[in-house]
Design a protein around this motif. Structure first.
Motif, PDB file in Angstrom:
ATOM      1  N   GLU A 143     -14.533  21.748  40.306  1.00  0.00           N
ATOM      2  CA  GLU A 143     -14.030  23.077  40.518  1.00  0.00           C
ATOM      3  C   GLU A 143     -13.606  23.175  41.868  1.00  0.00           C
ATOM      4  O   GLU A 143     -12.206  23.836  42.080  1.00  0.00           O
ATOM      5  N   LEU A 144     -14.085  22.600  42.824  1.00  0.00           N
ATOM      6  CA  LEU A 144     -13.623  22.660  44.320  1.00  0.00           C
ATOM      7  C   LEU A 144     -12.241  21.728  44.321  1.00  0.00           C
ATOM      8  O   LEU A 144     -11.150  22.492  45.182  1.00  0.00           O
ATOM      9  N   SER A 145     -11.890  21.125  43.673  1.00  0.00           N
ATOM     10  CA  SER A 145     -10.879  20.336  43.511  1.00  0.00           C
ATOM     11  C   SER A 145      -9.887  21.156  43.399  1.00  0.00           C
ATOM     12  O   SER A 145      -8.437  20.683  43.851  1.00  0.00           O
ATOM     13  N   SER A 146      -9.807  22.041  42.502  1.00  0.00           N
ATOM     14  CA  SER A 146      -8.783  22.782  42.307  1.00  0.00           C
ATOM     15  C   SER A 146      -8.444  23.903  43.202  1.00  0.00           C
ATOM     16  O   SER A 146      -7.314  24.788  43.206  1.00  0.00           O
ATOM     17  N   VAL A 147      -9.208  23.983  44.158  1.00  0.00           N
ATOM     18  CA  VAL A 147      -9.194  24.938  45.470  1.00  0.00           C
ATOM     19  C   VAL A 147      -8.807  24.464  46.547  1.00  0.00           C
ATOM     20  O   VAL A 147      -8.045  24.837  47.511  1.00  0.00           O
ATOM     21  N   ALA A 148      -9.749  23.390  46.932  1.00  0.00           N
ATOM     22  CA  ALA A 148     -10.105  23.004  48.264  1.00  0.00           C
ATOM     23  C   ALA A 148      -8.688  22.253  48.860  1.00  0.00           C
ATOM     24  O   ALA A 148      -8.238  21.194  48.056  1.00  0.00           O
ATOM     25  N   ASP A 149      -8.256  22.430  50.043  1.00  0.00           N
ATOM     26  CA  ASP A 149      -7.370  21.411  50.552  1.00  0.00           C
ATOM     27  C   ASP A 149      -8.096  20.241  51.417  1.00  0.00           C
ATOM     28  O   ASP A 149      -7.361  19.057  51.204  1.00  0.00           O
ATOM     29  N   ASP A 150      -9.139  20.615  51.921  1.00  0.00           N
ATOM     30  CA  ASP A 150      -9.945  19.414  52.623  1.00  0.00           C
ATOM     31  C   ASP A 150     -11.546  19.899  52.283  1.00  0.00           C
ATOM     32  O   ASP A 150     -11.770  20.919  51.979  1.00  0.00           O
ATOM     33  N   CYS A 151     -12.383  18.800  52.554  1.00  0.00           N
ATOM     34  CA  CYS A 151     -13.799  18.986  52.372  1.00  0.00           C
ATOM     35  C   CYS A 151     -14.450  18.329  53.671  1.00  0.00           C
ATOM     36  O   CYS A 151     -14.111  17.537  54.239  1.00  0.00           O
TER      37      CYS A 151
ATOM     38  N   GLY B 196     -28.014  17.720  58.377  1.00  0.00           N
ATOM     39  CA  GLY B 196     -27.404  18.872  59.378  1.00  0.00           C
ATOM     40  C   GLY B 196     -26.184  17.987  60.191  1.00  0.00           C
ATOM     41  O   GLY B 196     -25.897  18.428  61.236  1.00  0.00           O
ATOM     42  N   ARG B 197     -25.624  16.814  59.708  1.00  0.00           N
ATOM     43  CA  ARG B 197     -24.661  16.083  60.501  1.00  0.00           C
ATOM     44  C   ARG B 197     -23.174  16.344  59.575  1.00  0.00           C
ATOM     45  O   ARG B 197     -23.365  16.063  58.228  1.00  0.00           O
ATOM     46  N   ASP B 198     -22.210  16.366  60.035  1.00  0.00           N
ATOM     47  CA  ASP B 198     -20.954  16.347  59.200  1.00  0.00           C
ATOM     48  C   ASP B 198     -20.539  14.865  59.128  1.00  0.00           C
ATOM     49  O   ASP B 198     -20.330  14.210  60.300  1.00  0.00           O
ATOM     50  N   VAL B 199     -20.713  14.135  57.758  1.00  0.00           N
ATOM     51  CA  VAL B 199     -20.510  12.786  57.641  1.00  0.00           C
ATOM     52  C   VAL B 199     -19.492  12.404  57.152  1.00  0.00           C
ATOM     53  O   VAL B 199     -19.012  11.238  56.820  1.00  0.00           O
ATOM     54  N   TRP B 200     -18.655  13.416  56.480  1.00  0.00           N
ATOM     55  CA  TRP B 200     -17.350  12.915  55.861  1.00  0.00           C
ATOM     56  C   TRP B 200     -16.525  14.015  55.905  1.00  0.00           C
ATOM     57  O   TRP B 200     -16.876  15.152  55.721  1.00  0.00           O
ATOM     58  N   HIS B 201     -15.023  13.772  56.248  1.00  0.00           N
ATOM     59  CA  HIS B 201     -14.135  14.759  56.138  1.00  0.00           C
ATOM     60  C   HIS B 201     -12.960  14.074  55.350  1.00  0.00           C
ATOM     61  O   HIS B 201     -12.593  12.928  55.621  1.00  0.00           O
ATOM     62  N   GLY B 202     -12.226  15.023  54.546  1.00  0.00           N
ATOM     63  CA  GLY B 202     -11.229  14.408  53.811  1.00  0.00           C
ATOM     64  C   GLY B 202     -10.939  15.312  52.598  1.00  0.00           C
ATOM     65  O   GLY B 202     -11.487  16.277  52.294  1.00  0.00           O
ATOM     66  N   PRO B 203      -9.787  14.969  51.935  1.00  0.00           N
ATOM     67  CA  PRO B 203      -9.231  15.739  50.742  1.00  0.00           C
ATOM     68  C   PRO B 203     -10.210  15.500  49.676  1.00  0.00           C
ATOM     69  O   PRO B 203     -10.812  14.633  49.459  1.00  0.00           O
TER      70      PRO B 203
END
Length: 229
Positions: free
Chosen positions: A193-201, A207-214
């Motif tokens: 469902e997020l894939s139909s809305v989000a530009d990025d994730c 507690g750490r941001d371990v991945w950024h991307g589409p």
């Protein structure tokens, strides 16, 4: 495209227990960013720091050109942060109309426009919030946040625990908001469902941001690694 929200090197703790370790993310004007991860990984804590419901230990949070710093939560909200909190927190004793009008600020969103987005709320306008179904209460809380005319709409697990047909209706509304240029920060677990809305994730783990991307790149083994049970 300028960044509406910038979070840099955010650290936060509950007493002696550190919950966030250098989290960074950004939401651009008109963008939808998904904040993802398994339960207990720091998503709601990150939202609490952004909205100033919780004080960060260190780091920087900038919103709409303002350093949120040590602002109280009500002043951060007045800058244009609209929060839909986890757990459907409507004003139980007020009617649907009263819930919406109570949050109203000058801008494009009105009672009528919220009811166009969620027609069920028009049908239930005179009912107290406590008499609504769980899905209707969630629609009401989203509508209440929109009545503040937010620059950034923050949705924390907005469809959790709802029936599939209601989930579909709420996701359709979120897609409509995105198509209208609403900036959105959404916390959820459903990659489909997020894939139909989000530009990025942004994915949080312990507690750490371990991945950024589409969202399209977050699939297969990668999705299982960070999101699988």
């Amino acid at each position: 495209m300028s960044a509406l929200l910038e979070v840099e090197d955010l650290n936060a703790a509950y007493g002696a227990s550190q919950a966030l370790f250098g989290v960074s993310l950004a939401v651009k004007e008109g963008q939808a960013l998904a904040l993802m991860g398994r339960n207990g990984m720091g998503k709601t804590t990150t939202i609490a720091c952004i909205t100033r419901m919780m004080a960060a230990r260190s780091g920087r949070i900038s919103f709409a050109g303002h350093d949120l710093g040590r602002l109280p939560s009500h002043k951060a909200a007045r800058l244009g942060l609209g929060l839909v909190p986890e757990g459907r927190r409507a004003f139980a004793g007020l009617t649907v109309r009263e819930n919406l009008i109570a949050a109203a600020r000058r801008g494009a969103w009105s009672f009528e426009k919220v009811c166009d987005l969620f027609p069920r709320l028009a049908e239930r306008a005179g009912q107290r919030a406590e008499t609504l179904s769980g899905g209707e209460q969630q629609m009401l809380v989203i509508g209440r946040a929109l009545m503040t005319n937010p620059k950034l709409l923050i949705l924390d697990e907005a469809t959790e625990g709802l029936a599939p047909v209601v989930r579909a209706e709420i996701w359709a509304a979120i897609r409509a908001l995105k198509s209208q240029g609403q900036s959105i920060l959404v916390v959820d677990k459903s990659l489909r469902e997020l894939s139909s809305v989000a530009d990025d994730c942004v994915v949080l783990e312990r507690g750490r941001d371990v991945w950024h991307g589409p969202p399209a790149a977050l699939s297969g083994d990668l999705a299982q690694r960070y999101l699988g049970v």
